[in-house]
Motif scaffolding. Structure first.
Motif, PDB file in Angstrom:
ATOM      1  N   GLY A   1       0.697  -1.441  -0.035  1.00  0.00           N
ATOM      2  CA  GLY A   1       0.376  -0.009  -0.085  1.00  0.00           C
ATOM      3  C   GLY A   1       0.736   1.116   0.034  1.00  0.00           C
ATOM      4  O   GLY A   1       0.385   2.210  -0.372  1.00  0.00           O
ATOM      5  N   GLU A   2       1.700   1.144   0.759  1.00  0.00           N
ATOM      6  CA  GLU A   2       2.408   2.240   0.714  1.00  0.00           C
ATOM      7  C   GLU A   2       3.349   3.225  -0.307  1.00  0.00           C
ATOM      8  O   GLU A   2       3.468   4.195  -0.591  1.00  0.00           O
ATOM      9  CB  GLU A   2       2.975   2.483   2.379  1.00  0.00           C
TER      10      GLU A   2
ATOM     11  N   GLY B   1       2.607   1.643  -3.295  1.00  0.00           N
ATOM     12  CA  GLY B   1       1.483   1.838  -4.295  1.00  0.00           C
ATOM     13  C   GLY B   1       1.652   3.592  -4.147  1.00  0.00           C
ATOM     14  O   GLY B   1       1.475   4.246  -5.142  1.00  0.00           O
ATOM     15  N   GLN B   2       1.136   4.454  -2.704  1.00  0.00           N
ATOM     16  CA  GLN B   2       0.303   5.674  -3.678  1.00  0.00           C
ATOM     17  C   GLN B   2       1.462   6.821  -3.507  1.00  0.00           C
ATOM     18  O   GLN B   2       1.883   6.840  -3.936  1.00  0.00           O
ATOM     19  CB  GLN B   2       0.542   6.180  -1.082  1.00  0.00           C
ATOM     20  N   HIS B   3       3.485   5.672  -3.338  1.00  0.00           N
ATOM     21  CA  HIS B   3       4.512   6.408  -4.058  1.00  0.00           C
ATOM     22  C   HIS B   3       4.932   7.096  -4.609  1.00  0.00           C
ATOM     23  O   HIS B   3       4.709   8.288  -5.507  1.00  0.00           O
ATOM     24  CB  HIS B   3       5.595   6.215  -3.100  1.00  0.00           C
ATOM     25  N   VAL B   4       4.236   5.532  -5.733  1.00  0.00           N
ATOM     26  CA  VAL B   4       4.415   5.526  -7.138  1.00  0.00           C
ATOM     27  C   VAL B   4       3.553   6.204  -7.394  1.00  0.00           C
ATOM     28  O   VAL B   4       3.708   6.878  -8.469  1.00  0.00           O
ATOM     29  CB  VAL B   4       4.369   3.526  -7.324  1.00  0.00           C
ATOM     30  N   MET B   5       1.935   6.568  -7.223  1.00  0.00           N
ATOM     31  CA  MET B   5       0.938   7.074  -7.664  1.00  0.00           C
ATOM     32  C   MET B   5       1.385   8.946  -7.536  1.00  0.00           C
ATOM     33  O   MET B   5       1.439   8.954  -8.624  1.00  0.00           O
ATOM     34  CB  MET B   5       0.184   7.063  -7.078  1.00  0.00           C
ATOM     35  N   GLU B   6       2.013   8.452  -6.131  1.00  0.00           N
ATOM     36  CA  GLU B   6       2.428  10.176  -6.561  1.00  0.00           C
ATOM     37  C   GLU B   6       3.386  10.327  -7.139  1.00  0.00           C
ATOM     38  O   GLU B   6       3.992  11.810  -7.907  1.00  0.00           O
ATOM     39  CB  GLU B   6       3.021  10.711  -4.817  1.00  0.00           C
ATOM     40  N   LEU B   7       4.712   9.552  -7.447  1.00  0.00           N
ATOM     41  CA  LEU B   7       5.415  10.522  -8.820  1.00  0.00           C
ATOM     42  C   LEU B   7       5.317   9.891 -10.093  1.00  0.00           C
ATOM     43  O   LEU B   7       5.416  11.063 -10.902  1.00  0.00           O
ATOM     44  CB  LEU B   7       6.159   9.014  -8.591  1.00  0.00           C
ATOM     45  N   LEU B   8       4.425   9.178 -10.454  1.00  0.00           N
ATOM     46  CA  LEU B   8       3.449   9.731 -12.090  1.00  0.00           C
ATOM     47  C   LEU B   8       2.490  10.578 -11.970  1.00  0.00           C
ATOM     48  O   LEU B   8       2.626  11.422 -12.704  1.00  0.00           O
ATOM     49  CB  LEU B   8       2.374   8.065 -11.807  1.00  0.00           C
TER      50      LEU B   8
ATOM     51  N   SER C   1      -8.876   1.079  -4.966  1.00  0.00           N
ATOM     52  CA  SER C   1      -9.055   2.182  -4.673  1.00  0.00           C
ATOM     53  C   SER C   1      -8.214   3.091  -3.283  1.00  0.00           C
ATOM     54  O   SER C   1      -8.767   4.192  -3.439  1.00  0.00           O
ATOM     55  CB  SER C   1     -10.243   1.449  -3.627  1.00  0.00           C
ATOM     56  N   ARG C   2      -7.816   2.286  -2.295  1.00  0.00           N
ATOM     57  CA  ARG C   2      -5.922   3.925  -2.025  1.00  0.00           C
ATOM     58  C   ARG C   2      -5.765   5.072  -2.863  1.00  0.00           C
ATOM     59  O   ARG C   2      -5.319   5.797  -2.922  1.00  0.00           O
ATOM     60  CB  ARG C   2      -5.251   3.124  -1.628  1.00  0.00           C
ATOM     61  N   VAL C   3      -5.725   4.106  -4.332  1.00  0.00           N
ATOM     62  CA  VAL C   3      -4.846   5.412  -5.568  1.00  0.00           C
ATOM     63  C   VAL C   3      -5.620   6.108  -5.959  1.00  0.00           C
ATOM     64  O   VAL C   3      -5.553   7.334  -6.968  1.00  0.00           O
ATOM     65  CB  VAL C   3      -4.016   4.806  -6.210  1.00  0.00           C
ATOM     66  N   PHE C   4      -7.686   6.026  -6.119  1.00  0.00           N
ATOM     67  CA  PHE C   4      -7.860   7.071  -6.494  1.00  0.00           C
ATOM     68  C   PHE C   4      -7.911   8.042  -6.175  1.00  0.00           C
ATOM     69  O   PHE C   4      -8.107   8.918  -6.617  1.00  0.00           O
ATOM     70  CB  PHE C   4      -9.945   6.562  -6.191  1.00  0.00           C
ATOM     71  N   ARG C   5      -7.352   8.745  -4.819  1.00  0.00           N
ATOM     72  CA  ARG C   5      -7.281  10.296  -4.972  1.00  0.00           C
ATOM     73  C   ARG C   5      -6.418  10.761  -5.445  1.00  0.00           C
ATOM     74  O   ARG C   5      -6.205  12.088  -6.100  1.00  0.00           O
ATOM     75  CB  ARG C   5      -7.230  10.016  -3.724  1.00  0.00           C
ATOM     76  N   PHE C   6      -6.286  10.339  -6.825  1.00  0.00           N
ATOM     77  CA  PHE C   6      -4.605  11.190  -7.042  1.00  0.00           C
ATOM     78  C   PHE C   6      -4.912  10.643  -8.584  1.00  0.00           C
ATOM     79  O   PHE C   6      -4.334  11.451  -9.588  1.00  0.00           O
ATOM     80  CB  PHE C   6      -2.952   9.578  -7.923  1.00  0.00           C
ATOM     81  N   GLY C   7      -6.428  10.557  -8.946  1.00  0.00           N
ATOM     82  CA  GLY C   7      -6.718  10.644 -10.498  1.00  0.00           C
ATOM     83  C   GLY C   7      -7.504  12.234 -10.853  1.00  0.00           C
ATOM     84  O   GLY C   7      -7.948  12.444  -9.878  1.00  0.00           O
TER      85      GLY C   7
END
Lengths: 376, 242
Positions: free
Chosen positions: B187-188, B190-197, B215-221
């Motif tokens: 999870g953690e 994954g969050q970092h990867v999405m932040e980077l993206l 669903s934990r990364v939906f907020r990045f969209g």
């Protein structure tokens, strides 16, 4: 991308080595079996190649191979000498004899009788003694492998068909197909050693005068004497034809050699194919990213060519090493690794690399790049 | 990207899908993977395609990226009708315009991290030294300056995915497609990867489409398109995600 292909190939050392070793083993199989086959076949005409001075061999028309002894009349020598264009012609006697070994056993031997004055047709390399030692009374020369078998050395006395023979030297000679020891002596002495038949002249060796080809003189001798006069190459060809037609050696050993090739091919194809399969996901990724089929094909071909060449080099080297080591430890081993065989193996490896590459490239070209979006 | 591209970007959508369907047919079955997809994605945004397994997310991504042909409908990527292109043109189009991030990273283990990033540049004919140097720069950008010469085998999952993101960005594509980029990560990470993206891949002249069911990364969209049974059931802004 060739650099990427190279790194993909060599990145996993273990896989890379197994790939090269797999191909090298295939080449070893092909060339080693082929070399033994060649060695055996070359022994069938060893006498023809060893007697290098003779450009034309004259014999009874019924003779089919060097061990097929059908003596002619002594007068046939003069008839050959009388043919215009003959520079020189000498007799060669060949027969089987029976030598008694030091431990009391008997051993069949080949007895060669050379023209007593010129000693033409005699051995050229010696371990001890020299060719002219044959002019010493009762003297004979024994080939190296035969001397080991008969357990004699220079200076020993040998019993040949119940007659005394003085071993004047040990010479080098190509082992014969039957591996019988070879004993050289003079023509007149040989006839005494192996008495029996009224006819004793086995071959006439001759050479044309300058400006006359071997083929021309052969034709003239045949026409004038009714004997078979053939060149060295024709005699070799005749011998091989005889063995191919009348013995099982070509079919039997040829099958083994062919099997070596087929097994080698199968191993190599499987090895190369497995390598491409291992990397299929990477190729798929490259395709998805925009690599053309041509780029991928170049990469696969490069990898196949590299391992093919390395495998060939290692395989050929291993065969040569095997041949050298085995020949040292076992002189009876019929092993002849010729440049022709190397070329055949190279062609086979090229063919194999081409087939394996085409199969692998087909697989990669057909590869749907969408596979890279599948999770596992 | 040059000014001309930026101007083009400002005036046209990155992706237009109209009535896209995809049917997989085999001897004994017919699967309707996509059943009339309509959506647009804009440059400068990160669009998330979300939904349960088997809803058609990855199929849609493959069709948009031009590695799978749709059965019917129209797809335009930066104005280009990808479907009408010949295979060779499609390949060249992907090479010029699309970057890929995969769930399993798909890095070549025998290459260093920098060399992996350099691969798309090598495919475009850039000299090796220059391509690898660019790879190092991009790895620095994604926080892997000290890992440039390391094999992916010696990197963690998160680090590998960062290398993959750098690789996707290397040819400066106008569209980056990501297939479940966090699915193989905790999870953690994954969050970092999405932040980077979000921080490095998304640019004014570039659109990023991410397929995910996490669903934990939906907020990045910036926007989230929800899919079900081969259809987009809703498209909402990321801010609306509760």
């Amino acid at each position: 991308m060739i650099y990427v292909a190279w790194r993909m190939l060599t990145g996993d050392r273990a896989k890379y080595l197994s790939l090269v070793i797999g191909l090298a083993f295939s080449v070893l199989l092909m060339t080693q079996q082929g070399s033994i086959f060649t060695g055996i076949m070359m022994r069938t005409f060893a006498m023809v190649t060893d007697v290098s001075a003779a450009r034309i061999w004259v014999m009874d028309p019924g003779v089919q191979y060097p061990d097929d002894l059908k003596p002619m009349k002594d007068s046939d020598l003069s008839r050959v000498r009388d043919v215009p264009g003959v520079d020189w012609a000498v007799p060669l006697f060949k027969s089987n004899g029976r030598a008694r070994t030091a431990d009391g056993n008997f051993q069949t031997v080949f007895v060669f009788g050379l023209d007593s004055s010129t000693l033409l047709g005699g051995p050229r390399e010696f371990v001890s003694g020299k060719l002219t030692d044959l002019w010493t009374p009762d003297s004979v020369l024994v080939d190296e492998a035969g001397a080991r078998r008969l357990n004699v050395k220079k200076g020993d006395i040998l019993e040949l068909n119940d007659r005394r023979a003085y071993v004047a030297g040990i010479c080098k000679a190509t082992p014969t197909f039957t591996s019988f020891p070879i004993i050289y002596t003079t023509y007149t002495r040989a006839v005494k050693y192996v008495p029996g038949d009224r006819r004793v002249l086995t071959f006439v060796l001759c050479s044309p005068k300058d400006g006359l080809s071997d083929a021309e003189l052969s034709a003239r001798i045949s026409k004038a004497t009714g004997l078979a006069a053939i060149t060295k190459d024709q005699f070799i060809e005749r011998t091989l034809r005889y063995y191919a037609k009348n013995t099982g050696i070509v079919i039997n050993f040829g099958m083994t050699t062919l099997l070596g090739f087929v097994v080698g091919l199968a191993i190599s194809m499987q090895t190369l194919n497995a390598f491409v399969l291992d990397n299929i996901r990477h190729f798929g990724t490259l395709k998805a990213m925009g690599a053309t089929n041509f780029t991928i094909a170049k990469m696969v071909l490069f990898q196949a060519v590299v391992v093919g060449l390395l495998g060939y080099g290692v395989g050929v080297g291993a065969t040569a090493l095997f041949g050298n080591t085995a020949a040292k430890n076992s002189p009876q081993l019929a092993f002849k690794f010729t440049p022709e065989l190397m070329l055949i193996a190279f062609c086979a490896m090229t063919l194999l690399v081409a087939i394996a590459s085409v199969l692998s490239i087909r697989r990669v070209v057909k590869l749907e790049p969408a596979i890279v979006f599948r999770g596992s | 990207m040059g000014d001309a591209s930026a101007t083009a970007v400002a005036t046209e959508p990155a992706i237009i899908c109209r009535g896209v369907t995809k049917v997989f047919e085999s001897d004994d079955s017919v699967v309707h993977a996509l059943r009339g997809i309509d959506f647009e994605a804009r440059p400068g945004e990160m669009l998330l395609l979300v939904g349960p397994s088997g809803c058609g997310k990855t199929t849609l991504l493959s069709v948009v990226a031009g590695i799978l042909d749709q059965t019917a409908g129209e797809i335009r990527v930066y104005g280009q009708d990808v479907h009408s292109m010949k295979p060779a043109q499609k390949t060249a189009f992907r090479l010029r315009n699309i970057g890929f991030v995969f769930q399993q990273f798909n890095l070549v283990p025998s290459l260093t991290a920098a060399e992996n990033v350099a691969v798309p540049l090598l495919l475009r004919g850039v000299k090796r030294a220059a391509a690898v140097q660019r790879g190092r720069e991009l790895l620095t950008q994604v926080g892997l300056a000290d890992k440039t010469e390391v094999s992916p085998l010696h990197l963690s999952g998160g680090q590998q995915q960062r290398v993959a993101i750098a690789r996707a960005m290397a040819p400066e594509p106008r569209l980056i497609v990501c297939d479940e980029p966090t699915a193989s990560l905790d999870g953690e990470t994954g969050q970092h990867v999405m932040e980077l993206l979000k921080s490095t891949a998304v640019a004014a002249d570039r659109c990023v489409v991410v397929v995910t069911h996490d669903s934990r990364v939906f907020r990045f969209g910036d926007r989230i398109a929800e899919m079900l049974d081969g259809r987009i059931t809703s498209i909402r802004n990321g801010a609306e995600h509760g």
